[in-house]
Design a protein around this motif. Structure first.
Motif, PDB file in Angstrom:
ATOM      1  N   GLN A  11       0.822  -1.213   0.000  1.00 23.37           N
ATOM      2  CA  GLN A  11       0.000   0.000   0.000  1.00 23.37           C
ATOM      3  C   GLN A  11       0.856   1.262   0.000  1.00 23.37           C
ATOM      4  OE1 GLN A  11      -2.243   0.346   3.941  1.00 23.37           O
ATOM      5  NE2 GLN A  11      -1.394  -1.710   4.114  1.00 23.37           N
ATOM      6  N   GLY A  12       2.002   1.215   0.692  1.00 23.78           N
ATOM      7  CA  GLY A  12       2.839   2.404   0.776  1.00 23.78           C
ATOM      8  C   GLY A  12       3.526   2.766  -0.518  1.00 23.78           C
ATOM      9  N   VAL A  13       4.088   1.779  -1.210  1.00 25.15           N
ATOM     10  CA  VAL A  13       4.806   2.062  -2.453  1.00 25.15           C
ATOM     11  C   VAL A  13       3.837   2.524  -3.540  1.00 25.15           C
ATOM     12  CG1 VAL A  13       6.113   0.989  -4.340  1.00 25.15           C
ATOM     13  CG2 VAL A  13       6.798   0.596  -1.963  1.00 25.15           C
ATOM     14  N   ILE A  14       2.650   1.944  -3.592  1.00 22.45           N
ATOM     15  CA  ILE A  14       1.655   2.424  -4.564  1.00 22.45           C
ATOM     16  C   ILE A  14       1.284   3.872  -4.254  1.00 22.45           C
ATOM     17  CG2 ILE A  14      -0.688   2.130  -5.459  1.00 22.45           C
ATOM     18  CD1 ILE A  14      -0.413  -0.862  -4.967  1.00 22.45           C
ATOM     19  N   ALA A  15       1.147   4.189  -2.970  1.00 22.84           N
ATOM     20  CA  ALA A  15       0.708   5.533  -2.571  1.00 22.84           C
ATOM     21  C   ALA A  15       1.767   6.606  -2.822  1.00 22.84           C
ATOM     22  CB  ALA A  15       0.319   5.536  -1.097  1.00 22.84           C
ATOM     23  N   LEU A  16       3.045   6.220  -2.878  1.00 23.22           N
ATOM     24  CA  LEU A  16       4.113   7.218  -3.009  1.00 23.22           C
ATOM     25  C   LEU A  16       3.941   8.113  -4.226  1.00 23.22           C
ATOM     26  CD1 LEU A  16       7.315   5.186  -2.030  1.00 23.22           C
ATOM     27  CD2 LEU A  16       6.271   7.053  -0.742  1.00 23.22           C
ATOM     28  N   GLU A  17       3.532   7.544  -5.350  1.00 22.49           N
ATOM     29  CA  GLU A  17       3.454   8.319  -6.597  1.00 22.49           C
ATOM     30  C   GLU A  17       2.033   8.434  -7.138  1.00 22.49           C
ATOM     31  OE1 GLU A  17       5.773   9.962  -8.346  1.00 22.49           O
ATOM     32  OE2 GLU A  17       7.324   9.558  -6.849  1.00 22.49           O
ATOM     33  N   ARG A 119      -9.027   8.571 -13.729  1.00 20.92           N
ATOM     34  CA  ARG A 119      -8.939   9.564 -14.811  1.00 20.92           C
ATOM     35  C   ARG A 119      -8.091   9.090 -15.981  1.00 20.92           C
ATOM     36  NH1 ARG A 119      -7.949  14.912 -10.945  1.00 20.92           N
ATOM     37  NH2 ARG A 119      -9.970  14.812  -9.889  1.00 20.92           N
ATOM     38  N   GLY A 120      -8.100   7.787 -16.210  1.00 21.85           N
ATOM     39  CA  GLY A 120      -7.379   7.225 -17.343  1.00 21.85           C
ATOM     40  C   GLY A 120      -5.883   7.085 -17.140  1.00 21.85           C
ATOM     41  N   ASN A 121      -5.393   7.417 -15.954  1.00 23.83           N
ATOM     42  CA  ASN A 121      -3.949   7.354 -15.680  1.00 23.83           C
ATOM     43  C   ASN A 121      -3.548   5.995 -15.129  1.00 23.83           C
ATOM     44  OD1 ASN A 121      -3.456  10.170 -16.300  1.00 23.83           O
ATOM     45  ND2 ASN A 121      -4.519  10.641 -14.381  1.00 23.83           N
ATOM     46  N   GLU A 122      -2.405   5.510 -15.584  1.00 25.38           N
ATOM     47  CA  GLU A 122      -1.854   4.282 -15.029  1.00 25.38           C
ATOM     48  C   GLU A 122      -1.018   4.611 -13.796  1.00 25.38           C
ATOM     49  OE1 GLU A 122       0.301   2.040 -17.917  1.00 25.38           O
ATOM     50  OE2 GLU A 122      -1.417   1.846 -19.278  1.00 25.38           O
ATOM     51  N   PHE A 123      -0.843   3.636 -12.931  1.00 25.22           N
ATOM     52  CA  PHE A 123      -0.026   3.839 -11.737  1.00 25.22           C
ATOM     53  C   PHE A 123       1.436   4.067 -12.112  1.00 25.22           C
ATOM     54  CE2 PHE A 123      -3.105   0.932  -9.250  1.00 25.22           C
ATOM     55  CZ  PHE A 123      -3.945   2.001  -9.011  1.00 25.22           C
ATOM     56  N   LYS A 124       2.086   4.917 -11.331  1.00 24.88           N
ATOM     57  CA  LYS A 124       3.523   5.142 -11.455  1.00 24.88           C
ATOM     58  C   LYS A 124       4.206   4.604 -10.207  1.00 24.88           C
ATOM     59  CE  LYS A 124       2.715   9.474 -13.974  1.00 24.88           C
ATOM     60  NZ  LYS A 124       2.885  10.950 -13.939  1.00 24.88           N
ATOM     61  N   PHE A 125       5.436   4.152 -10.378  1.00 26.88           N
ATOM     62  CA  PHE A 125       6.151   3.573  -9.243  1.00 26.88           C
ATOM     63  C   PHE A 125       7.517   4.214  -9.081  1.00 26.88           C
ATOM     64  CE2 PHE A 125       2.958   0.510 -10.331  1.00 26.88           C
ATOM     65  CZ  PHE A 125       2.492   0.084  -9.098  1.00 26.88           C
ATOM     66  N   GLN A 126       7.793   4.617  -7.860  1.00 29.80           N
ATOM     67  CA  GLN A 126       9.033   5.301  -7.524  1.00 29.80           C
ATOM     68  C   GLN A 126      10.165   4.329  -7.248  1.00 29.80           C
ATOM     69  OE1 GLN A 126       9.905   7.184  -3.414  1.00 29.80           O
ATOM     70  NE2 GLN A 126       8.868   8.812  -4.557  1.00 29.80           N
ATOM     71  N   ARG A 127       9.829   3.144  -6.745  1.00 29.55           N
ATOM     72  CA  ARG A 127      10.840   2.185  -6.315  1.00 29.55           C
ATOM     73  C   ARG A 127      10.256   0.779  -6.353  1.00 29.55           C
ATOM     74  NH1 ARG A 127      13.301   3.203  -1.776  1.00 29.55           N
ATOM     75  NH2 ARG A 127      13.054   5.471  -1.996  1.00 29.55           N
ATOM     76  N   PRO A 128      11.104  -0.241  -6.426  1.00 28.03           N
ATOM     77  CA  PRO A 128      10.610  -1.617  -6.345  1.00 28.03           C
ATOM     78  C   PRO A 128      10.163  -1.930  -4.921  1.00 28.03           C
ATOM     79  CG  PRO A 128      13.003  -1.591  -6.369  1.00 28.03           C
ATOM     80  CD  PRO A 128      12.564  -0.179  -6.632  1.00 28.03           C
ATOM     81  N   TYR A 129       9.415  -3.000  -4.770  1.00 23.72           N
ATOM     82  CA  TYR A 129       8.983  -3.410  -3.438  1.00 23.72           C
ATOM     83  C   TYR A 129      10.162  -3.969  -2.645  1.00 23.72           C
ATOM     84  CZ  TYR A 129       4.213  -2.992  -5.202  1.00 23.72           C
ATOM     85  OH  TYR A 129       3.041  -2.510  -5.735  1.00 23.72           O
ATOM     86  N   GLY A 130      10.247  -3.531  -1.384  1.00 25.22           N
ATOM     87  CA  GLY A 130      11.307  -4.001  -0.502  1.00 25.22           C
ATOM     88  C   GLY A 130      10.826  -3.906   0.923  1.00 25.22           C
ATOM     89  N   SER A 131      11.450  -3.023   1.720  1.00 20.86           N
ATOM     90  CA  SER A 131      11.009  -2.799   3.102  1.00 20.86           C
ATOM     91  C   SER A 131      11.035  -1.308   3.438  1.00 20.86           C
ATOM     92  CB  SER A 131      11.901  -3.574   4.081  1.00 20.86           C
ATOM     93  OG  SER A 131      13.266  -3.211   3.914  1.00 20.86           O
ATOM     94  N   TYR A 132      11.016  -0.464   2.411  1.00 23.89           N
ATOM     95  CA  TYR A 132      11.120   0.983   2.587  1.00 23.89           C
ATOM     96  C   TYR A 132      10.040   1.541   3.508  1.00 23.89           C
ATOM     97  CZ  TYR A 132      10.711   5.964   1.385  1.00 23.89           C
ATOM     98  OH  TYR A 132      10.595   7.331   1.438  1.00 23.89           O
TER      99      TYR A 132
END
Length: 336
Positions: A11-17, A119-132
């Motif tokens: 949930q956190g990594v998706i929420a970052l961007e 709104r037609g936008n795809e998700f963006k990701f700042q970093r791979p999944y880890g333990s950030y």
């Protein structure tokens, strides 16, 4: 522990961007998605069953942020995450029973999550999944306040001794803050209930200036009726500092800065008090952890007998015991 890290990370990594509140959705959709995936795996689900559960989580009707904002702010925000978690568990259970998934739940044109709700936008990701996310977790330690206002309340408490006897002499109060705070908790006009008040930066700041503290009781009607609160609120202006907004989004900082300066009718003013990181932030762990333990002890004492409090604390304060204890024994510790 691994499952907890995974759930936070998803949930956190998706929420970052990806800002869900900008499209009117409550972020608890991510709680549901993370729960569905992690619980399916915890219960022995295959990769395909995890995907099936996740796709059903995305195509569920999603919670609106209606209950977090005026004029409808209400108590649902206190149980929304629990509700999302229960739904995620439900989706995991039916996936394990063979319920099908939907391969383009996010991307299907017209009918997928992106087109319908993002709104037609795809998700963006700042970093791979880890333990950030778990490593940078924010503990809500000092005040029962929405996180964007935590440092504002800390500023107010520092200013309390300087202004408590001069409240009627205040001409204006400047709160310098981040864009997210202005968008989410900058509120004018009537506040209708405790849920409304604890999402108003002006109300929380006023309480800190007047009383020198902020507790859950300060959100109740009996305190809110104090006319000094709205008098101070009317004198407050929230100003965005672009650097605060950038640092809020900077993954190496993730600061939640606020500053307060008070101006008096005689032309004098207080110093500008600034707090960059709340006490629950990773950068303040040394001073925060002892207070976190104290908060845990206080809340245990409100619920459990002394012997049971000690048994729980003995496990939590010994990492070896905490990691090694079977889940059923861990849960049994909290049964009265």
């Amino acid at each position: 522990m691994t499952a907890m890290i995974k759930a936070h990370e998803i949930q956190g990594v998706i929420a970052l961007e990806n800002s869900f509140n900008r499209v009117g959705l409550d972020h608890v959709v991510l709680v549901k998605v993370a729960t569905a995936g992690v619980v399916t795996r915890l219960m022995g689900g295959s990769r395909e069953e995890v995907i099936n559960a996740l796709s059903n989580a995305w195509i569920d009707g999603q919670s609106l942020r209606t209950y977090r904002h005026a004029p409808n702010t209400g108590s649902r925000k206190s149980w929304a995450a629990g509700d999302a978690t229960s739904r995620g568990v439900r989706l995991a259970l039916i996936a394990l029973k063979g319920e099908m998934g939907y391969p383009s739940a996010l991307t299907a044109r017209t009918w997928g999550f992106y087109d319908v709700l993002f709104r037609g936008n795809e998700f963006k990701f700042q970093r791979p999944y880890g333990s950030y996310v778990m490593e940078n977790i924010l503990f809500k330690i000092s005040f029962p306040a929405e996180f964007h206002a935590q440092t504002a309340v800390e500023c107010a408490l520092q200013l309390h001794p300087r202004v408590k006897d001069r409240l009627e002499q205040i001409e204006k109060i400047e709160i310098t803050t981040q864009e997210s705070a202005i968008r989410i908790i900058d509120k004018k006009g009537p506040l209708y209930n405790p849920a409304d008040r604890d999402h108003c930066i002006q109300y929380m700041t006023a309480i800190g200036l007047i009383f020198g503290e902020l507790t859950a009781a300060h959100y109740e009607d009996s305190v809110a009726a104090d006319p000094r609160i709205d008098v101070l609120r009317d004198k407050m202006t929230c100003i965005e500092n672009p650097q605060y907004s950038r640092d809020y989004l900077d993954p190496s900082k993730r600061s939640i800065s606020n500053a307060i300066q008070i101006f008096f009718k005689d032309g004098t003013s207080t110093e500008r008090v600034e707090v960059e990181y709340p006490i629950g932030h990773r950068r303040r762990r040394k001073e925060g952890i002892p207070l976190l333990v104290k908060k845990f002890e206080t809340n245990l004492a409100r619920r459990f007998p002394a012997k049971q409090q000690k048994a729980v604390l003995d496990v939590f304060l010994d990492n070896r015991k905490l990691v090694g204890i079977p889940v059923n024994e861990f849960v049994d510790m909290f049964v009265i």
